[in-house]
Design a protein around this motif. Sequence first.
Motif, mmCIF file in Angstrom:
data_model
loop_
_atom_site.group_PDB
_atom_site.id
_atom_site.type_symbol
_atom_site.label_atom_id
_atom_site.label_comp_id
_atom_site.label_asym_id
_atom_site.label_seq_id
_atom_site.Cartn_x
_atom_site.Cartn_y
_atom_site.Cartn_z
ATOM 1 N N ARG A 12 -10.584 -2.634 0.913
ATOM 2 C CA ARG A 12 -9.258 -2.649 0.283
ATOM 3 C C ARG A 12 -9.060 -1.435 -0.628
ATOM 4 O O ARG A 12 -8.000 -0.805 -0.638
ATOM 5 C CB ARG A 12 -9.098 -3.965 -0.487
ATOM 6 N N ALA A 16 -6.232 1.586 -0.580
ATOM 7 C CA ALA A 16 -5.405 1.900 -1.745
ATOM 8 C C ALA A 16 -5.557 3.359 -2.144
ATOM 9 O O ALA A 16 -4.577 4.020 -2.535
ATOM 10 C CB ALA A 16 -5.788 0.991 -2.909
ATOM 11 N N ASP A 47 -1.830 -3.993 -6.711
ATOM 12 C CA ASP A 47 -1.117 -4.381 -5.492
ATOM 13 C C ASP A 47 0.386 -4.194 -5.651
ATOM 14 O O ASP A 47 1.169 -4.707 -4.844
ATOM 15 C CB ASP A 47 -1.406 -5.849 -5.152
ATOM 16 N N VAL A 99 -2.569 3.230 6.964
ATOM 17 C CA VAL A 99 -2.602 1.975 6.215
ATOM 18 C C VAL A 99 -1.235 1.323 6.308
ATOM 19 O O VAL A 99 -0.202 1.995 6.151
ATOM 20 C CB VAL A 99 -2.976 2.209 4.736
ATOM 21 N N MET A 101 1.115 -2.013 4.862
ATOM 22 C CA MET A 101 1.224 -3.017 3.804
ATOM 23 C C MET A 101 2.483 -3.842 4.026
ATOM 24 O O MET A 101 3.513 -3.304 4.399
ATOM 25 C CB MET A 101 1.298 -2.338 2.427
ATOM 26 N N VAL A 158 2.152 -6.243 -2.773
ATOM 27 C CA VAL A 158 1.558 -6.190 -1.437
ATOM 28 C C VAL A 158 0.820 -7.497 -1.157
ATOM 29 O O VAL A 158 -0.129 -7.862 -1.864
ATOM 30 C CB VAL A 158 0.603 -4.995 -1.296
ATOM 31 N N TRP A 161 -2.759 -6.260 3.597
ATOM 32 C CA TRP A 161 -3.229 -4.893 3.833
ATOM 33 C C TRP A 161 -3.844 -4.810 5.227
ATOM 34 O O TRP A 161 -4.599 -5.693 5.626
ATOM 35 C CB TRP A 161 -4.306 -4.513 2.824
#
Length: 215
Positions: A12, A16, A47, A99, A101, A158, A161
């Motif tokens: 994670r 990010a 998040d 990525v 989200m 978010v 993910w």
Amino acid sequence: MHPNRKFHIEDREAMAALVRRTGFATLVVQTDEGLRAVHLPVLLQGDRLRFHVARGNRVHAALLAGAEAIVVVNGADTYVSPDWYGQPGRVPTWNYVAVEMNGRAAPLGREALIRLMDDLSAEHEEKLAPKTPWTRAKVDPALFEGLLKAITGFEIEVAEWRGTAKLDQDKPDEVRARLADAIAAAGWPEAAELVRSPANVTAVSTPVLPRVPRP
């Protein structure tokens, strides 16, 4: 997200870090006119993903109503020629890092929007050091007020993910080394280094190499 789990990013914080480092995303939302996309700078803290949209943008009304959105941030990518593998039966493909989200949008108030604008400029001006940072103090207040009236700030918490790093991890080391050399020679140094060492995609401190012009 790529269906092959070998290419999934499970870390994670690595996802990010890519979002924070890139700072630019594509947001897709369902509107009354169908699916629409908007391309925008974003700020991620925990998040919480913040951004602003022009009030005249076709996604504005949907976001204001609290629509769920998908946000995509792209990292390094490159075309891969079959000739570079040195193996029979290969076909063209594309390596990439991305990525995704998901979350529901919520509008920001005036003061939160101003903080967002200040935070966005501070975030990216810092990357230009030793340049003296630009600040809002250099803008005529009336001009800034006019800008505020034309945009709305939003945030997304978010909820989901998903990360993909398709970097030929399923190939032997010697094949990846050959690919990396060819990709670097073609003008994609960052993608080349990730193919050479796919584990670097989860090394959150890995710097982004400068992109050179493609021939």
